[in-house]
Structures are given as structure tokens and as C-alpha cells.
Design a protein around this motif. Structure first.
Motif, mmCIF file in Angstrom:
data_model
loop_
_atom_site.group_PDB
_atom_site.id
_atom_site.type_symbol
_atom_site.label_atom_id
_atom_site.label_comp_id
_atom_site.label_asym_id
_atom_site.label_seq_id
_atom_site.Cartn_x
_atom_site.Cartn_y
_atom_site.Cartn_z
ATOM 1 N N TYR A 106 50.861 -16.698 77.000
ATOM 2 C CA TYR A 106 51.706 -17.424 76.055
ATOM 3 C C TYR A 106 52.828 -18.163 76.786
ATOM 4 C CZ TYR A 106 50.018 -15.506 71.566
ATOM 5 O OH TYR A 106 49.272 -15.191 70.456
ATOM 6 N N LYS A 360 50.742 -8.920 67.896
ATOM 7 C CA LYS A 360 50.042 -9.838 68.794
ATOM 8 C C LYS A 360 48.678 -10.260 68.231
ATOM 9 C CE LYS A 360 48.775 -10.836 73.527
ATOM 10 N NZ LYS A 360 47.346 -11.126 73.239
ATOM 11 N N PRO A 361 47.865 -9.337 67.696
ATOM 12 C CA PRO A 361 46.626 -9.806 67.071
ATOM 13 C C PRO A 361 46.864 -10.793 65.934
ATOM 14 C CG PRO A 361 46.492 -7.453 67.493
ATOM 15 C CD PRO A 361 47.903 -7.871 67.805
ATOM 16 N N ASP A 364 47.777 -14.051 67.710
ATOM 17 C CA ASP A 364 46.560 -14.539 68.369
ATOM 18 C C ASP A 364 45.636 -15.236 67.365
ATOM 19 O OD1 ASP A 364 47.379 -13.506 70.784
ATOM 20 O OD2 ASP A 364 46.016 -11.784 70.756
ATOM 21 N N LYS A 365 45.510 -14.628 66.199
ATOM 22 C CA LYS A 365 44.590 -15.140 65.177
ATOM 23 C C LYS A 365 44.892 -16.590 64.811
ATOM 24 C CE LYS A 365 43.106 -14.233 60.403
ATOM 25 N NZ LYS A 365 43.204 -13.300 59.249
ATOM 26 N N LYS A 368 45.738 -18.911 69.014
ATOM 27 C CA LYS A 368 44.786 -19.099 70.114
ATOM 28 C C LYS A 368 43.633 -20.005 69.706
ATOM 29 C CE LYS A 368 45.400 -15.085 73.104
ATOM 30 N NZ LYS A 368 44.669 -14.008 73.805
ATOM 31 N N GLU A 370 40.429 -19.587 70.663
ATOM 32 C CA GLU A 370 39.296 -18.723 70.325
ATOM 33 C C GLU A 370 39.795 -17.281 70.213
ATOM 34 O OE1 GLU A 370 36.236 -19.304 73.196
ATOM 35 O OE2 GLU A 370 35.977 -21.428 72.754
ATOM 36 N N PRO A 371 40.441 -16.957 69.111
ATOM 37 C CA PRO A 371 41.050 -15.632 68.988
ATOM 38 C C PRO A 371 40.004 -14.539 68.819
ATOM 39 C CG PRO A 371 41.190 -16.801 66.911
ATOM 40 C CD PRO A 371 40.642 -17.779 67.912
#
Length: 622
Positions: A106, A360-361, A364-365, A368, A370-371
Motif C-alpha cells: 500500500y 485489511k480484507p 483489499d476488497k 486492490k 485482484e483482491p
């Protein structure tokens, strides 16, 4: 031959040496070789739409490509936040809570809000949204928009997706970014946000002024840097504030020269000044488009009100875009070690567990390219007492049943409504009830951070505190939600504060943790200023010696009172010096109360019958 070699050495051209008198500070900024760093730290002045430039630090991991950006907008020094240690390692220069993110590539961005530290412009505390209270073209919503717009256009290592986070004041700026958000803003995690400074966050709680915040006001608004201390010379906060009303304390130290201090003193009631700044109301009038995870602590000693207030305002229409997390934390502890809070010990670092498994998930979802797959609960709360995380689809849980627990005779507490009766005490403003044992310095983090879990035995036997308690429980009582106070009481004065505490009393012999034997742990505690019983906007005198009804909420909690423990309720009329003393004689503005206005009053609390005082517990099946 040897002598010729020596002569040749001494004959080396003088030009090869640095002149003795060359200045040793060149004026240019020194840069360490890139090889000793695993990141690049960029300092940028980002222009806003009105021409003001905001100091911004961008920390980019080495080799970053199509990386998400995580932004924090703060009045607490962006430069310091991004230079925690002198290290070439990215995770060492940033706050501990950033570690999981920068290790995963990040880009981390911190920015000084306008008017603070190195940013240009004027600082207005909790700068209102453009409109009736703000005739300018800029606010935190526009500054966030302009910042994000610049970042996605000028940070080539990014993938064009931005998340925003921060705790306390940066939690407030995170929420403000959701108003007319930039299209690149894809997710937000506001933590312990300042939402409504009158109803229940930093400045007032239900109309009672939090006078220990005067030190924050001096530090934050006397200069662009947080570098001003009030020269009282007294460490014990109780002794420091006792000789003065809140207004006289402010005037003694000349703090009425600070505009924000004057604003607070000029708006003691919930008028348009406060209503127009309430972020939950601002957001409720807009369509929510950015996935948001609201985070708070069950024992947040500064901003327990904000996150649940936003949840209540938005959850019905936001659907799965809105999440709520309540951890077993003090204010902002989500960003630090949370293996314990004061004497409370947990099986793991609960803050780290949340950041790695949930926060964080979630980011990320949405940030990102490609999470990885993620199962994000809509509501995540930590059940204290049982020490376990719980997932649910709504808050309070659908099976939470409002269950009254009543004040009983002989200072008992019972789930069965008793016959009518009353108990009395004398509240004397000259001897207010301390919020922590004396001596205690509210400016000392070791005192301030864990005070909400401090042992309430220090006041439970005072004659100006009513204490009611159940028999030891034969089975667990599990509550999840915000307990409601239904208080019926009279005062011999014409104004009064009412403090109600819901407490978990540990067994006198606590084998699991001996030092907790007999401990009285506050589960939910709150204050209500009696002049606002009929209207938050228009205070009125309390009719002397006539029973009045007061209804208010305690902070949200997910707590299990275990078998063998007892449930306790304490009632008092001062909480000092956390809150300013109520004169107990009605005056138009307590900030201007005179010494003669402070009078002792007899307080009579009704129990049972038609005026039964109770705490309405949100009980869920065990």
C-alpha cells in the motif's frame, strides 16, 4: 626510489581536495542513497480549489506498481506521523497500525488539514460543511476531494483507488470525505470519529461540559503546532479545577482569547451551531455510495457516541455498504497494542486481530486490482466478559430484548418491579465526586486512557453516591446494545446533573485473576444535564422538589455478566473534573455562573411504583 615516491605523493594536485573553507552545510537537502531505503518519502504541497496548499507526505514502497492508496487527513502533524523513527524501513517510519498495509504494498499518505502544522490556510476546529455555518467554498469534503484528485493523477505507482481512514479527528475527516465523494474514493474506515460534539463526543455529553478538554483546545488552537501548555503548576486535576467554575478557569488563564473556546461558551445548548455540524445528520441526508466500516471502542473515553450515531442514521438505507465494529478498546486503541485495557486481559492482541482479519480484507476488497476473497461481517463486536468476537447482521442484534432492571429497597437491584419508595443524598458542588481516584492528572495518559475501566469502589461508599446491587447471578446475563436510563428523580435545587453507571461486580474471591477480586468494572456510564430534560435547544429550570423524568442512553456494549458476578448501578450528581460542576441553581449559562450560584441540593431518586427508576438492558439469549 622510495624518496621519489613520497615526494610524488605530497605533490598531488590541490584541486583533488575539498577546500578547507568550503561551507559544510550546502543549503541543498541531503538525500541518503536509495539503496539504504525500501521506500520513497515525498513531501508535497497539494493545491486546493481556493489556492491554499496542504502539506502532504506520500510514502511509496520500493517497486510499487498499481498499488492502492490509503489516506489520512490529520491536525496532529503529518510530518511526525511519517517519521516515527530514523530508519530506512517503511514500516519503521510509519505508525504501527500501518505495518500490515505497507508490507503488502500500500501507498500511505498523511496530510495536515488546512491551518495546521505545515499546511496553509485557516484552521477551524471541525470546520463545518459549506452552507449556513460556512460561507466559504471549502470544507473537509472539498479538501478530501481535491487531495484524492491530485493523488490519482500524480502518483504513477497507484492503481487509482483510494481508501481513507483515521481515528478521532482523522475519523471525522474520513466521514466528511464521504459527502460528495471523489469517484476514486472506494472505501473508508472512520475510527472513533468526532460526530456530534454536543450530544456525546468531545465537548459535551447531553449538555454537560467536558472541561478537561480545555487543555486540548489550548494545545490545538493557540498555535499551528500542538505546543501550548496551560501553566497551572498543579498535577492533580481535581485540585486544579475545583476553585473555579469552568468559565472562570478559562478566563483565569486567558483562554477566552481563543475563538473556539469562546464558541463553546457562547453555545452551551444544542442550537443551530451544533445541529449544523452533526455529521450523522449531514450524512443521513445523502445517498451513501462509498463502502464504509465504522469502528469504535466499548470504553472509548472521548468519542463513544460518534460511530454508533452514524450507524443508526445510515444502516437502514446503506445495506451491505455499511459495517460496524465495536472492540474492547479505549479511544483509538484499535491502532495500538490491545492485549489488555488496564486490568482487563485478552487472549490475543485484539487490535492486531481486527486489523489483519477484518480491516485489511475489507480495504483489499475495494482497493486492490485482484483482491482475495473476503468474508466481511456487517457487524463485528467483542463480547467482553466472555472475551470472544461475535458476528451479526445488525446492531443491536435482532434478538436483543429490552429488559428493565429496577432500583429496589435497601439498595438492591432487581428484575422485578418493587413497591414505590425513594432514596436520597446530598450533592455538594464544593465536594464533587471524582471521576478517578485522587490525585489524578487527566493529562497523564496512564490515567486518562484506561479510566473508564477503573475500579468504581473508589466512590461506591460515598454518601453522595447511591449504590444498588443484585445478588450473585446464578446464570449469565448477556447484553448487546445501548442500555437506556429511565430515571425518576427530584432535586431541592433548580438544576442538576445525573450520572448513571452500569457496573459488573466481580466475585470477592476471583480465582481466575486474583487482582480483580471484588472489582467494580464500569460497563456503561453517562451523564445528563437536567436543564435539558424537556428540550436540548431550550434549557429550563427544574421545579424544586418535584419528581422529573430523565431518559438517556448509556454507551453501546456487548458484555456478559458471568455467573457469580453481580450487576450494580450507581447514581450521583457530579463527575469531576471530567465535567464542569452544575451550580444546582438554574442560571442562563453555566459558563457565567457566580460562586454564590453553587448550592448544595438534596437529590431524591424514586424507585418502584409508577415512577420506577430502571436501566433498560438489551438482553440477548445466553
Amino acid at each position: 626510489m622510495k624518496s621519489l615516491l613520497i615526494a610524488a605523493l605530497f605533490a598531488a594536485p590541490a584541486a583533488a581536495q575539498t577546500p578547507v573553507m568550503q561551507p559544510d552545510i550546502t543549503g541543498a537537502k541531503f538525500a541518503f542513497p536509495a539503496a539504504v531505503r525500501d521506500h520513497e518519502r515525498r513531501e508535497i504541497m497539494i493545491p486546493m480549489r481556493d489556492g491554499v496548499k496542504l502539506y502532504t507526505v506520500i510514502v511509496v514502497p520500493a517497486g510499487a506498481k498499481r498499488a492502492p492508496i490509503l489516506l489520512t487527513r490529520t491536525p496532529y502533524n503529518a510530518g511526525k506521523a511519517t517519521s516515527r523513527t530514523a530508519s530506512g524501513k517503511i514500516e519503521a517510519i510509519l505508525p504501527v497500525a500501518d505495518t500490515e498495509f505497507v508490507r503488502d504494498g500500500y501507498i500511505r499518505v498523511y496530510q495536515d488539514v488546512r491551518g495546521k502544522y505545515k499546511s496553509e490556510g485557516d484552521y477551524v476546529v471541525n470546520r463545518p460543511l459549506r452552507g449556513p455555518l460556512n460561507a466559504t467554498a471549502v470544507d473537509h469534503a472539498t479538501d478530501a476531494y481535491d487531495t484524492i484528485d491530485w493523488l490519482v493523477k500524480n502518483v504513477p505507482e497507484s492503481n487509482g483507488r483510494v481508501g481513507i481512514t483515521g481515528s478521532s479527528y482523522p475519523g471525522f475527516t474520513s466521514l466528511m470525505a464521504l459527502i460528495d465523494p471523489h469517484p476514486a474514493l472506494k472505501a473508508a474506515v472512520p475510527q472513533s470519529p468526532m460526530v456530534d460534539g454536543w450530544m456525546g463526543d468531545d465537548w459535551f455529553h447531553n449538555g454537560a461540559f467536558r472541561q478537561t478538554m480545555v487543555d486540548w483546545i489550548a494545545g490545538q488552537t493557540a498555535t499551528r503546532a500542538d505546543d501550548t501548555l496551560i501553566p497551572t503548576g498543579i498535577d492533580d486535576s481535581y485540585a486544579r479545577f475545583l476553585p473555579y467554575s469552568a468559565g472562570d478557569y478559562v478566563r483565569r488563564y486567558g483562554l477566552d482569547a481563543l475563538p473556539f473556546m469562546r464558541k463553546l461558551m457562547e453555545h452551551p445548548a444544542y442550537d443551530a451551531y451544533w445541529q449544523g455540524q452533526a455529521v450523522d445528520k449531514l450524512l443521513a441526508g445523502r445517498q451513501m455510495t462509498v463502502p464504509t466500516m465504522l469502528v469504535t471502542g466499548q470504553w472509548d473515553q472521548e468519542d463513544s457516541y460518534g460511530a454508533p450515531a452514524v450507524w443508526n442514521a445510515l444502516q437502514a438505507k446503506a445495506g451491505d455498504k455499511l459495517h460496524l465494529v465495536i472492540g474492547p478498546w479505549r479511544h483509538s486503541q484499535v491502532n495500538y497494542d490491545a492485549t489488555n485495557l488496564g486490568p482487563l486481559k485478552y487472549p490475543e492482541d485484539t487490535a492486531l486481530a481486527f486489523r489483519t482479519r477484518t480491516m485489511k480484507p475489507f480495504l483489499d476488497k475495494y482497493l486492490k486490482d485482484e483482491p482475495p476473497a473476503a468474508d466481511i461481517p456487517r457487524v463485528l463486536t467483542y463480547q467482553t466478559g466472555a472475551n470472544q468476537w461475535q458476528r451479526s447482521t445488525q446492531w443491536p442484534p435482532v434478538d436483543a430484548t429490552p429488559t428493565p432492571i429496577y432500583l429496589g429497597p435497601k439498595f438492591t437491584l432487581t428484575f422485578d418491579k418493587p413497591a414505590a419508595g425513594a432514596d436520597a443524598y446530598v450533592s455538594d458542588p464544593a465536594k464533587p465526586v471524582p471521576f478517578v481516584p485522587r490525585p489524578g492528572n487527566a493529562d497523564d495518559g496512564q490515567v486518562w486512557r484506561p479510566w473508564l475501566v477503573s475500579d468504581q469502589r473508589n466512590v461506591s461508599t460515598r454518601t453522595d453516591v447511591l449504590t444498588y446491587v443484585t445478588e450473585p447471578l446464578t446464570k449469565a446475563v448477556h447484553i448487546a446494545g445501548a442500555p437506556l436510563v429511565e430515571l425518576h428523580a427530584a432535586t431541592s435545587g433548580t438544576d442538576s446533573d445525573w450520572v448513571v453507571k452500569l457496573i459488573d461486580v466481580y466475585p470477592d474471591e476471583n480465582i481466575e485473576q486474583v487482582e480483580m477480586s471484588g472489582y467494580q468494572l464500569g460497563v456503561g456510564m453517562e451523564i445528563f444535564r437536567g436543564r435539558y430534560r424537556n428540550s436540548f435547544e431550550k434549557p429550563s429550570a427544574i421545579p424544586a422538589n418535584k419528581v422529573q423524568r430523565y431518559k438517556f442512553a448509556l454507551p453501546n456494549a456487548n458484555h456478559r455478566f458471568l455467573p457469580g458476578h453481580r450487576i450494580m448501578v450507581q447514581i450521583q450528581s457530579s463527575w469531576f473534573p471530567l465535567y464542569d460542576r452544575n451550580p444546582q441553581k438554574f442560571v442562563p449559562n453555566i459558563f457565567h455562573a457566580k460562586p454564590a450560584d453553587y448550592i448544595a441540593a438534596t437529590q431524591r431518586v424514586s424507585r418502584g411504583g409508577s415512577a420506577a427508576t430502571a436501566i433498560i438492558l438489551p438482553v440477548v439469549p445466553d
